[in-house]
Design a protein around this motif. Structure first.
Motif, PDB file in Angstrom:
ATOM      1  N   PHE A 171     -13.158  -1.185   8.009  1.00 37.67           N
ATOM      2  CA  PHE A 171     -11.760  -1.539   8.253  1.00 37.67           C
ATOM      3  C   PHE A 171     -11.698  -2.683   9.268  1.00 37.67           C
ATOM      4  O   PHE A 171     -10.891  -3.600   9.140  1.00 37.67           O
ATOM      5  N   MET A 197       1.276   2.986  12.972  1.00 37.77           N
ATOM      6  CA  MET A 197       0.448   2.092  12.145  1.00 37.77           C
ATOM      7  C   MET A 197       0.900   0.640  12.268  1.00 37.77           C
ATOM      8  O   MET A 197       0.066  -0.277  12.273  1.00 37.77           O
ATOM      9  N   ILE A 206      -2.516  -1.484  11.811  1.00 36.88           N
ATOM     10  CA  ILE A 206      -3.221  -0.944  10.650  1.00 36.88           C
ATOM     11  C   ILE A 206      -2.593  -1.524   9.381  1.00 36.88           C
ATOM     12  O   ILE A 206      -3.278  -1.823   8.413  1.00 36.88           O
ATOM     13  N   GLN A 209       1.082   6.676   1.150  1.00 32.06           N
ATOM     14  CA  GLN A 209       0.279   7.052   2.311  1.00 32.06           C
ATOM     15  C   GLN A 209      -1.166   6.565   2.202  1.00 32.06           C
ATOM     16  O   GLN A 209      -2.060   7.170   2.773  1.00 32.06           O
ATOM     17  N   GLN A 210      -1.384   5.484   1.442  1.00 37.85           N
ATOM     18  CA  GLN A 210      -2.762   5.027   1.243  1.00 37.85           C
ATOM     19  C   GLN A 210      -3.421   4.578   2.542  1.00 37.85           C
ATOM     20  O   GLN A 210      -4.639   4.639   2.677  1.00 37.85           O
ATOM     21  N   LEU A 211      -2.625   4.090   3.500  1.00 41.02           N
ATOM     22  CA  LEU A 211      -3.231   3.629   4.755  1.00 41.02           C
ATOM     23  C   LEU A 211      -2.982   4.600   5.914  1.00 41.02           C
ATOM     24  O   LEU A 211      -3.455   4.368   7.021  1.00 41.02           O
ATOM     25  N   GLY A 212      -2.249   5.686   5.660  1.00 39.65           N
ATOM     26  CA  GLY A 212      -2.012   6.647   6.731  1.00 39.65           C
ATOM     27  C   GLY A 212      -0.888   7.591   6.377  1.00 39.65           C
ATOM     28  O   GLY A 212      -0.106   7.328   5.459  1.00 39.65           O
ATOM     29  N   SER A 213      -0.803   8.694   7.140  1.00 39.04           N
ATOM     30  CA  SER A 213       0.184   9.719   6.867  1.00 39.04           C
ATOM     31  C   SER A 213       1.607   9.205   7.094  1.00 39.04           C
ATOM     32  O   SER A 213       1.849   8.325   7.912  1.00 39.04           O
ATOM     33  N   PHE A 257       0.860  -1.182   0.000  1.00 36.02           N
ATOM     34  CA  PHE A 257       0.000   0.000   0.000  1.00 36.02           C
ATOM     35  C   PHE A 257       0.900   1.237   0.000  1.00 36.02           C
ATOM     36  O   PHE A 257       1.346   1.669   1.054  1.00 36.02           O
ATOM     37  N   THR A 298       4.098  10.372   8.640  1.00 36.24           N
ATOM     38  CA  THR A 298       4.553  10.521  10.012  1.00 36.24           C
ATOM     39  C   THR A 298       4.045   9.405  10.914  1.00 36.24           C
ATOM     40  O   THR A 298       4.655   9.097  11.934  1.00 36.24           O
ATOM     41  N   ASP A 299       2.929   8.795  10.560  1.00 35.87           N
ATOM     42  CA  ASP A 299       2.274   7.847  11.465  1.00 35.87           C
ATOM     43  C   ASP A 299       2.643   6.389  11.217  1.00 35.87           C
ATOM     44  O   ASP A 299       2.043   5.491  11.806  1.00 35.87           O
ATOM     45  N   PRO A 303      -7.016  -2.516  15.155  1.00 38.89           N
ATOM     46  CA  PRO A 303      -6.453  -1.592  14.170  1.00 38.89           C
ATOM     47  C   PRO A 303      -7.467  -0.555  13.696  1.00 38.89           C
ATOM     48  O   PRO A 303      -7.119   0.618  13.527  1.00 38.89           O
ATOM     49  N   TYR A 340      -9.402   4.797   3.708  1.00 36.81           N
ATOM     50  CA  TYR A 340      -8.562   3.699   4.189  1.00 36.81           C
ATOM     51  C   TYR A 340      -9.311   2.378   4.051  1.00 36.81           C
ATOM     52  O   TYR A 340      -8.739   1.362   3.680  1.00 36.81           O
ATOM     53  N   ILE A 362      -5.319   7.976  15.189  1.00 37.56           N
ATOM     54  CA  ILE A 362      -4.239   8.523  14.376  1.00 37.56           C
ATOM     55  C   ILE A 362      -4.745   9.500  13.322  1.00 37.56           C
ATOM     56  O   ILE A 362      -4.288  10.639  13.236  1.00 37.56           O
TER      57      ILE A 362
END
Ligand code: NA
Ligand code: NA
Lengths: 165, 315, 430
Positions: free
Chosen positions: C37, B54, B59, B43-47, B40, B49-50, C45, C295, C52
């Motif tokens: 999700f 994750m 995640i 940044q498809q699942l999150g920023s 993925f 920085t995170d 998660p 997401y 987040i």
């Protein structure tokens, strides 16, 4: 109660003013004095987060979220009221989940010593104020839920107040 | 097991095509198709920085982390960000990984650290010629990471923090005088049109970690876990980063070959001045590691000897 | 169909069910996003996405220009700039047949140049221009149609909140997008004016004489707007300021001008702040939801599959583009413009770039398409706003009045799809 909602509103509004001034001053500092304000980037965005979360609390009470009103406009008033109570309950649920999870984010930021870029200020106090905003959002959403459930309109709703795009 | 690998670079990035994809294929082959991964990207699942959080939170099962995005959170690994340490990313990554293994479990306790590696060293690219530390004074510079930001401030310059896409704009219109970047990024981000001056020295690197969710790792069958373990090694740290390292290094050749670009090689004396000027950063690093309960002297000398063993230590 | 596909479909069904029951769009997207999700990746998660992602969205520096451009428009409204724009339009176009309608369109364009929002433009113009047009014998159909249509200029002519969000989602240069909106905005003004003459010629009241001194006088009122536009958009075009800095400067300067001219006091400033806050946070709520919902879609591989499907259809670039735009137009009937951009653009954007279309140009095309949604039944925000300010004009009257403008908008859409060079001329010269 009026004082509480007004207080939340003033807090969020002032934060918006401060964010604007910080970004403006930082740009001016860069051009006129060739010196950017240290950490203006991080401070502006963290203040923005505070602004939005406290603003979210304001909307939890005023009911000025963006919604699709097609069905609500078409049905009898009694059914429409039921729809509004349901929608507000969902908003309340979301606010509770958000406040809960932001608290865990706050705990993680406190434990991990995350800091700003230039001055290395700890980030957790900012997240703490955002979390208090989330608590306010729960309180505000609950207030409005109570009023709607009791059959009182919490505040007038008309499309003109949903000015957003 | 079907695992999700999350990163924040575009899907056509060299690290994906020459790093992650061959790595995943090797894992799949070695496990007879039992361990597969879906990438993925972007940044498809999150920023960006995170990505540490994750992996911690599941995640994604495995994420590509830049620990420097959260200054202060991972003090030990930020030794990799200190100026004038690493000369090249290949041996550097191998050394960096073998060194950090000893501390990863404690510093990144929420995740299973698969491997750590570094980016090819970057330097200062400027509008006007810069040669010595004193040239930074009074200048606005966009730093690549937080340690560089502190360095700029230390030398009397100001760090201008803008998102990477705005970096070109900011330099083009003179709001920043220079940028710290790896060599080829200058060309990738189109900054080469404005920054014609480059200092030829290994100023800094950026550090990365491949972090796995603990439950995902422990939930693997024994034979699957062995395959993952066999792919979470210092050798793989070098392999996964090699293609990207070559690409970034090629930017230096490009700048050297272009007539309108000046690549300045500091004299031995000037190099000493640069290193001397960066000393407070190392002191600060020692302070932070000590505050977090680490034996900073031992950790630092271990890092240096690991780099020396791979011929990646700046002299 | 794989089980992931069914989960995604279930997610969309749940989303639309919640929307029908008036759950705020952003909240519905958030909850379905987290729930979906969880079905794929487990509850822990999924709930941690809530810890987040929303925080990341609300502390994103790249989004800070949205509340500030909104604030700028609110300050402009509260300091009477829309009335002055209308006066100036009246002074210069008022002597023509149907002059007040033309004046309204030009005033909408002028207000659009300092406001990022269409609905705000429509709202302020209904207060200012509608009573005047009615006084001079313009039919309700025409008067409200002009305002609803003219209002849509708010998001085409820069600054534009919708373009800013498009730029954010697709990682395009917001400055370029803004500059790209200028020529299409001016073409829109001319086409709306032509539309007034073509569709309503028989019903247009005659013009009224205006003296030269009145004209000069009217210019005094609009210097502030001109100054702001030049400072903000000129600054972006010249590359002197970033869009974020331009937004902060715009809000700050508009307030300063309002204060210096005695139009803004402390109370009004506070009101403006709260109003801008309300508007912006409503947008942020959708953004928070969009991230979480996205997401969920990504983890079910939905955008990838839709893109692959569209490419696999192999209709060729233009039929695929029209298929996408047709879907946007359809969704525009029921969905909010902002929600549409945030929800649909991430899904179709990869296809658009794969087909070789210019992302900046597509941004303008998207804005013109969602613009139509603001004035088409059954849900047309601009129409609702005019109706709520003037309760005695029925929704049906306004929707009828707007038909010629909808046709004009469609013609304009075809024009710019056919000739992308007109859109790209200014941004390419930056
Ligand atoms: Na506008
Ligand atoms: Na519509």
């Amino acid at each position: 109660m009026n004082q509480l909602t007004r207080g939340v509103e003033v807090m969020a509004g002032l934060c918006l003013a401060i964010v604007t001034v910080v970004i403006f001053a930082s740009a001016i500092g860069r051009y006129l004095f060739a010196y950017p304000i240290p950490d203006s980037f991080d401070i502006a965005r963290l203040l923005l987060g505070i602004t939005v979360m406290w603003g979210f609390a304001v909307l939890g009470f005023s009911g000025r979220h963006i919604t699709v009103d097609l069905l609500a406009e078409a049905v009898r008033p009694a059914f429409r009221r039921a729809i509004d109570v349901f929608a507000q309950a969902v908003l309340l649920l979301f606010s509770v989940l958000l406040a809960w999870k932001i608290f865990s984010r706050l705990a993680s930021a406190y434990a991990s010593h995350e800091a700003t870029f230039d001055l290395r200020l700890p980030v957790w106090p900012f997240i703490g104020i955002i979390w208090i905003g989330a608590l306010m959002a729960v309180a505000m959403a609950m207030l409005r839920f109570g009023m709607l459930a009791a059959g009182r309109q919490a505040s007038p709703i008309s499309p003109s107040e949903n000015i957003h795009d | 097991a079907e695992l999700r690998l999350a990163h924040w670079l575009p899907p056509q990035h060299t690290l994906q095509t020459t790093g992650f994809e061959p790595w995943i294929k090797s894992i799949s082959d070695a496990s007879g198709g039992k361990v597969t991964m879906t990438i993925f990207p972007a940044q498809q699942l999150g920023s960006a920085t995170d990505h540490y959080d994750m992996a911690r939170d599941g995640i994604a099962d495995i994420t590509f982390v830049n620990p420097g995005y959260q200054p202060g959170r991972f003090p030990i690994i930020s030794a990799g960000e200190l100026p004038f340490m690493v000369t090249n990313a290949k041996g550097g990554s191998k050394a960096f990984d073998s060194w950090y293994r000893a501390y990863a479990e404690k510093e990144m306790a929420d995740v299973h650290v698969c491997m750590a590696f570094v980016q090819d060293p970057g330097t200062i690219h400027s509008r006007e010629a810069m040669r010595v530390p004193g040239d930074i004074k009074g200048k606005n510079i966009r730093p690549a990471q937080a340690t560089m930001g502190s360095y700029v401030n230390l030398l009397g310059g100001a760090s201008v923090q803008v998102p990477a896409p705005e970096a070109r704009e900011v330099i083009a219109r003179g709001a920043a005088d220079a940028i710290t970047f790896p060599w080829d990024s200058v060309y990738l981000f189109g900054v080469d049109a404005v920054t014609k001056h480059h200092i030829d020295m290994p100023l800094y690197t950026t550090t990365f970690v491949m972090a796995m969710n603990k439950a995902s790792y422990e939930g693997l069958a024994d034979d699957e876990r062995k395959v993952i373990d066999d792919h979470c090694t210092s050798e793989w740290a070098e392999k996964i980063s090699a293609g990207w390292a070559d690409q970034e290094a090629s930017g230096r050749e490009k700048a050297l070959s272009q007539k309108d670009h000046t690549v300045y090689k500091p004299t031995a004396e000037e190099m000493n001045a640069w290193k001397e000027s960066a000393k407070p950063l190392t002191d600060k690093w020692h302070e932070q590691v000590k505050a977090a309960g680490g034996d900073s002297e031992a950790i630092f000398s271990a890092f240096k000897s690991a780099l020396a063993a791979e011929k990646a230590l700046a002299e | 169909m794989t089980s992931l596909d069914w989960i995604a479909i279930g997610g969309f069904v749940a989303l639309f069910a919640m929307l029908a029951f008036r759950v705020p769009i952003g909240v519905a997207m958030s909850l379905v996003g987290v729930g979906g999700f969880a079905v794929v990746a487990g509850w822990k998660p999924a709930l941690n996405q809530l810890a987040i992602s929303p925080l990341r969205t609300i502390t994103d520096y790249n989004l800070s220009l949205i509340p500030m451009f909104v604030l700028m428009g609110v300050f402009a409204t509260h300091s009477g700039m829309s009335r002055e724009l209308f006066r100036a339009g009246q002074a210069w176009l008022g002597q023509l047949r149907g002059g007040l309608a033309l004046a309204t369109i030009s005033a909408c364009a002028g207000f659009a140049a300092i406001s990022g929002s269409s609905v705000a433009t429509a709202a302020t113009m209904s207060n200012v221009a509608l009573p005047e047009m009615r006084r001079f014998g313009y039919s309700d159909k025409l008067a409200t149609g002009v305002i609803a249509g003219g209002g849509t200029l708010g998001i085409l002519i820069p600054p534009s909140v919708v373009l800013a969000i498009y730029g954010y989602i697709t990682e395009q240069d917001v400055g370029k997008l803004f500059i790209a909106g200028i020529i299409p905005g001016l073409v829109a003004v001319l086409m709306y004016m032509a539309c007034v003459y073509v569709a309503y010629w028989k019903h247009l009241p005659p013009g009224a004489k205006v003296s030269g001194s009145e004209r000069l006088q009217s210019l005094k009122g609009i210097w502030a707007v001109a100054l702001l536009f030049i400072a903000i958009i000129g600054g972006i075009y010249a590359g002197v300021v970033t869009p974020t800095e331009a937004a902060a400067a715009g809000a700050f300067l508009t307030a300063l001008i309002g204060i210096l001219r005695g139009r803004l006091n402390t109370r009004r400033i506070m009101e403006s702040l709260v109003e801008a806050l309300t508007t912006s946070v409503a947008i942020y709520t959708i953004l928070i939801g969009a991230m979480l919902f996205n997401y969920f879609l990504v983890i079910t591989q939905t955008p990838q599959k839709i893109a692959a499907f569209l490419v696999h259809l192999d209709l060729g670039p233009y039929p695929t583009l029209w298929l996408i735009l047709g879907f946007f137009l359809l969704m525009g009937c029921i969905l909010d413009a902002m929600a549409m951009v945030i929800l649909l653009v991430p899904i179709v954007f990869p296809v658009i770039t794969q087909l070789g279309f210019d992302p900046i140009w597509f941004g303008i095309i998207v804005v013109m398409t969602v613009e139509l949604g603001l004035i088409t039944p059954p849900i047309g925000m601009n129409v609702f706003v005019i109706n709520s300010i003037n309760k005695d004009v029925s929704l049906v009257t306004i929707f009828k009045g707007i038909i010629p403008f909808v046709i004009t908008d469609l013609l304009r859409l075809i024009l710019f799809v056919a000739f992308p060079a007109i859109v790209m001329f200014l941004p390419n010269s930056m």
